[in-house]
Every structure is written in C-alpha cells, then in structure tokens.
Design a protein around this motif. Sequence first.
Motif, PDB file in Angstrom:
ATOM      1  N   THR A 111     -93.776 -21.814  41.817  1.00 54.82           N
ATOM      2  CA  THR A 111     -94.282 -23.236  42.022  1.00 54.82           C
ATOM      3  C   THR A 111     -95.664 -23.002  42.163  1.00 54.82           C
ATOM      4  N   ASP A 112     -96.295 -24.295  42.346  1.00 50.98           N
ATOM      5  CA  ASP A 112     -97.676 -24.196  42.898  1.00 50.98           C
ATOM      6  C   ASP A 112     -97.925 -23.771  44.213  1.00 50.98           C
ATOM      7  N   ALA A 157    -100.691 -16.372  58.062  1.00 50.26           N
ATOM      8  CA  ALA A 157    -102.059 -16.351  58.150  1.00 50.26           C
ATOM      9  C   ALA A 157    -102.878 -17.613  57.918  1.00 50.26           C
ATOM     10  N   ILE A 158    -103.745 -17.883  58.776  1.00 49.07           N
ATOM     11  CA  ILE A 158    -104.685 -19.021  58.648  1.00 49.07           C
ATOM     12  C   ILE A 158    -105.967 -18.589  58.413  1.00 49.07           C
ATOM     13  N   THR A 159    -106.740 -19.058  57.555  1.00 47.48           N
ATOM     14  CA  THR A 159    -107.957 -18.870  56.803  1.00 47.48           C
ATOM     15  C   THR A 159    -108.956 -19.849  57.454  1.00 47.48           C
ATOM     16  N   PHE A 160    -110.005 -19.354  57.712  1.00 52.33           N
ATOM     17  CA  PHE A 160    -111.165 -20.044  58.575  1.00 52.33           C
ATOM     18  C   PHE A 160    -112.254 -20.294  57.547  1.00 52.33           C
ATOM     19  N   LEU A 179    -100.374 -25.004  52.548  1.00 52.61           N
ATOM     20  CA  LEU A 179    -101.674 -25.832  52.588  1.00 52.61           C
ATOM     21  C   LEU A 179    -102.822 -24.879  51.909  1.00 52.61           C
ATOM     22  N   GLU A 180    -103.938 -25.386  51.628  1.00 48.85           N
ATOM     23  CA  GLU A 180    -104.958 -24.489  51.249  1.00 48.85           C
ATOM     24  C   GLU A 180    -105.147 -23.369  51.934  1.00 48.85           C
TER      25      GLU A 180
END
Length: 100
Positions: A18-19, A97-100, A59-60
Amino acid sequence: EALSNVFYLSPQIHWQWTDKVTLVNTVTWAKLNANPIDGLNVDKNVGMEWDVSLNYKPLERVTWNTQLGVLLPGAMFKADTLNYDTSTGIGFANKAAITF
C-alpha cells in the motif's frame, strides 16, 4: 581473506503493498572461491540466508520496521574435523524511527 574469498549472490524483491506498507524479500547465497584452509577438505557451500522485512510508514517522518531472518549454514562448516554446528538460525527484530 574470509570476505574476499567468497562469492555472494543476493537478489532482492520490493513489493509496495500500500502507500504505507512495503515488503522486502532478500535471499543471499554464498560460495567459497578457494579452499581457505590448507590440508583440510572444505566444501565450497557457505550457505543461504533469507530475510523478510515489513516496513510501515504511518506518517511522513515515522517508520516501523519488522524483520525476520533465517540462516541456513552450508556444508563448509562441517569441514573434516571442524564440525561446527549447522543448525538453522532464526532472528527477529523490530525497530521504530522518527526522522527530524
């Protein structure tokens, strides 16, 4: 010499389910180019590894990754008197992972 004496073949398939969800399959096969231990009869089959990774990106800037790996050691590890354990190995990992 351990890494330079081995031929690796590692095809990979990416499937965009999926997306937000991606599935990645990788199969790695390895074979010795030359006998690394003089005087021992070493089989050239190093073994195979199959890895599956499920990536979820709600989320992005947020990614969740679940991985499963199965290692199938080859006959190389049973060389003459070495007789290493060649049972199947399984690994599992989750990471976020969270990208800043």
